[in-house]
Design a protein around this motif. Structure first.
Motif, PDB file in Angstrom:
ATOM      1  N   LEU A 191       0.822  -1.197  -0.165  1.00 43.06           N
ATOM      2  CA  LEU A 191       0.007   0.054   0.092  1.00 43.06           C
ATOM      3  C   LEU A 191       0.836   1.299  -0.042  1.00 43.06           C
ATOM      4  O   LEU A 191       1.696   1.461   0.890  1.00 43.06           O
ATOM      5  N   THR A 192       0.659   2.121  -0.920  1.00 46.32           N
ATOM      6  CA  THR A 192       1.453   3.186  -1.075  1.00 46.32           C
ATOM      7  C   THR A 192       0.617   4.562  -0.413  1.00 46.32           C
ATOM      8  O   THR A 192      -0.557   4.335   0.053  1.00 46.32           O
ATOM      9  N   ASP A 193       1.040   5.717  -0.272  1.00 48.25           N
ATOM     10  CA  ASP A 193       0.230   6.751   0.338  1.00 48.25           C
ATOM     11  C   ASP A 193      -0.851   7.105  -0.669  1.00 48.25           C
ATOM     12  O   ASP A 193      -1.946   7.258  -0.090  1.00 48.25           O
ATOM     13  N   PRO A 194      -0.835   7.329  -1.840  1.00 48.58           N
ATOM     14  CA  PRO A 194      -2.047   7.454  -2.786  1.00 48.58           C
ATOM     15  C   PRO A 194      -3.067   6.192  -2.535  1.00 48.58           C
ATOM     16  O   PRO A 194      -4.249   6.368  -2.589  1.00 48.58           O
ATOM     17  N   GLY A 195      -2.480   5.109  -2.483  1.00 49.46           N
ATOM     18  CA  GLY A 195      -3.388   3.954  -1.969  1.00 49.46           C
ATOM     19  C   GLY A 195      -4.323   4.010  -0.781  1.00 49.46           C
ATOM     20  O   GLY A 195      -5.407   3.860  -0.705  1.00 49.46           O
ATOM     21  N   ARG A 196      -3.414   4.705   0.066  1.00 49.78           N
ATOM     22  CA  ARG A 196      -4.250   4.752   1.367  1.00 49.78           C
ATOM     23  C   ARG A 196      -5.148   5.706   1.584  1.00 49.78           C
ATOM     24  O   ARG A 196      -6.204   5.544   2.191  1.00 49.78           O
ATOM     25  N   ALA A 197      -4.659   6.836   0.960  1.00 49.43           N
ATOM     26  CA  ALA A 197      -5.890   8.051   0.595  1.00 49.43           C
ATOM     27  C   ALA A 197      -7.115   7.382  -0.103  1.00 49.43           C
ATOM     28  O   ALA A 197      -8.125   7.921   0.006  1.00 49.43           O
TER      29      ALA A 197
END
Lengths: 446, 164
Positions: free
Chosen positions: A12-18
């Motif tokens: 999970l990346t930051d954009p994915g988390r968002a």
């Protein structure tokens, strides 16, 4: 035990988390019924990228009247490593003499088809009833499940539709229309953690039925996948946004609905022939189904298991596939078609897959086959078939020694209401040889 | 006490040689022998007795015989079957006789190579032990896959782009 997001989304990346936060906390989001993730690891991601490249670069290497070049190595390995095949003794010299298998074989002992050299650490299990009502537990892997994304991407590219969803976008939304369904938000790591959703368009899943259009218009997904029944409901929502394509799977898409959907959404509607046992097999194009897996051999057999001549109708039978937990050899699908050659490539014509079936309740409400599947999913049934007569009466034929008729009756009356006429018949006979077994049939007008 | 190395030496010479070296005979005269070694040496003696059959004499079979007497197969057989049983039990006697014949490049009169091989596989303790190990491994693997599938079926799966 419930998994954590770290297990569901290892990369999970930051954009994915968002994106997950947005999908979960959106003011118009539905009430999701479960959690599910991609489970793709860094190694898996490399394999998925290689798979996409393989799909782009690898042609179907079989010519008319010949077997594909890769087939021999596949058979050799399967006979050496897969207990169910190895137990038969030496491999017959001629491919046509190798015994066929069917859904019953895979259903009875799914573990027998798992190769000895396949590590079990990435194993996951998909449960399905498919069209035959025969419960199947498919051993699979996140690479195989997520393999559906590159497969879809490459198939759509060949039809002139490019998928470019990336971080912050929503890629695929899978829609259904059932009284109860598993729904969840997810992200797609090979597309920069673009959003991915499984949704149920039935109003009961939403706080406000109008939230469906508000939610979907706000997400503006690149494509929708789903079945024809769900697409008809989607069309009725009057969305402002337009996807690049609709991809219909699971049941037969009739030409009339296809034209209506294409006109309504202003985009191509792609019909994919796909099976849980081996993922997507073929895509409809110019009146036939083009084969899309480079390592899947498709033959057509008569009821005695003998290959028919090209152009003759018979049972679609598969060898190969990319689920490395289940290397198939001559798997009879219970779907029927002709194999013909077009521009030097084999294609399927007159494919009789799974017709979409709607039932009606005594009060005139519609129920989908998936509602019945959901209601019976925990019953210890080996196989079942539900038929609705013109007067609305239902007959459930089933097999399964541990199944209790009172529980089956309760489960079905929960779907159709207490006044539903229902007969239960215990049987082992679901279809005569050469005839397609139909799980759901309705003669009633819905 | 029997000097096994000396018996092996004389047997090989009776078969037509060549004469084994001291080095080749060293394994038949170990300084210390545990129970497994003693079993192997007892079996080597029984096999020498078999090789003493008049019809084998002076036929340049010494090298083949030495190879068999020194083989892992004989060591494995000794671990599975006691030498006394290889004499007293009909099937075991046949097994040793067939192994010895095969080692010398011979087969029973009237049998084709395939028949001889098939019959040996039927009576072979080594083969039976191998099959047993294989079937145990297969059962163990099937159990592992079954258990893994049952465990995983109760857990979350992974998402897919479309329904199948």
């Amino acid at each position: 035990m419930t998994d954590s997001d770290a297990e569901r989304f290892p990369l999970l990346t930051d954009p994915g988390r968002a994106m997950l936060k947005r999908l979960r906390e959106h003011p118009h989001a539905p009430r999701y019924t479960m959690e599910c993730g991609n489970r793709v690891t860094a190694d898996d991601l490399v394999r998925l990228q290689a798979f996409e490249q393989f799909l782009r670069e690898t042609p179907l290497d079989w010519a008319e009247g010949a077997l594909p070049g890769w087939l021999d190595a596949h058979l050799e390995r399967a006979y050496a490593q897969v207990p169910a095949y190895r137990r038969r003794g030496p491999r017959p010299a001629r491919f046509e003499d190798i015994p066929t298998i069917d859904r019953g074989d895979l259903s009875r002992a799914p573990w027998d088809f798992v190769p000895d050299d396949a590590a079990l650490d990435g194993l996951i299990v998909h449960k399905t009833t498919g069209t035959t009502g025969q419960i199947l537990r498919v051993p699979t892997h996140p690479v195989v499940s997520s393999g559906s994304f590159p497969l879809l991407k490459v198939v759509l590219e060949r039809l002139g539709v490019s998928l470019t969803a990336g971080p912050g976008d929503v890629g695929v939304v899978l829609v259904g229309w059932q009284r109860k369904a598993f729904t969840y938000p997810s992200v797609t790591p090979q597309w920069g953690d673009a959003g991915h959703l499984k949704l149920n368009l039935h109003p009961d899943d939403w706080r406000d039925p109008d939230d469906r259009a508000r939610f979907l218009d706000d997400l503006d997904p690149e494509i929708y996948t789903g079945d024809p029944v769900a697409f008809e409901v989607l069309l009725g929502l009057g969305l402002r946004t337009r996807p690049r394509a609709l991809v219909s799977t699971a049941t037969t898409l009739l030409p009339g609905l296809r034209s209506k959907l294409e006109a309504g959404f202003g985009c191509p509607v792609v019909d994919l022939y796909s099976l849980n046992e081996c993922n997507a097999v073929a895509v409809a194009r110019d009146g036939v189904y083009e084969l899309i897996q480079p390592r899947l051999y498709v033959e057509i057999l008569d009821p005695q298991g003998q290959p028919v001549s090209d152009g003759q109708r018979g049972e679609v039978t598969l060898t190969g596939g990319f689920n490395f937990y289940w290397p198939l050899i001559r798997y009879r699908t219970n779907d029927y078609a002709c194999r013909i050659w077009r521009d030097g490539r084999p294609v399927l014509a007159d494919l009789e897959g799974r017709a979409p079936v709607l039932f009606r309740t005594p009060t005139g409400e519609r129920r989908s086959g998936l509602d019945v599947t959901y209601a019976l999913k925990h019953m210890p049934l080996a196989q079942y078939a539900l038929h609705q007569a013109t007067d609305g009466a239902l007959t459930l034929r089933y097999s399964g020694a541990a199944a209790r008729p009172d529980q089956l009756r309760d489960a079905l009356l929960e779907v159709f209401g207490p006044n539903q006429a229902l007969e239960l018949v215990e049987t082992d006979l679901f279809a005569t040889p050469g005839e397609k077994m139909r799980q759901y049939e309705s003669d009633a007008v819905t | 006490m029997v000097h096994v190395g000396a018996v092996v030496h004389d047997t090989l010479m009776e078969l037509g040689g060549p004469e084994p070296t001291i080095e080749q005979l060293r394994s038949f005269a170990p300084a210390k022998a545990d129970e497994a070694e003693r079993r192997r040496l007892r079996l080597a003696l029984v096999t020498c007795w078999l090789f003493g059959e008049r019809g084998f004499r002076s036929r340049d079979l010494g090298a083949r015989a030495l190879e068999f007497l020194s083989s892992a197969e004989l060591r494995e057989l000794a671990g599975l079957v006691d030498a006394a049983k290889l004499i007293g039990d009909g099937d075991r006697r046949e097994e040793l006789a067939r192994l010895a014949l095969r080692a010398l490049g011979l087969r029973p009169d009237g049998e084709t190579p395939a028949q001889a091989q098939d019959r040996l596989a039927t009576v072979s303790s080594v083969e039976a032990a191998r099959l047993f190990r294989e079937s145990q491994a297969a059962e163990q693997r099937a159990r592992e896959v079954r258990e893994a599938m049952a465990r995983k079926a109760a857990q979350e799966a992974a998402d897919k782009a479309y329904r199948e």
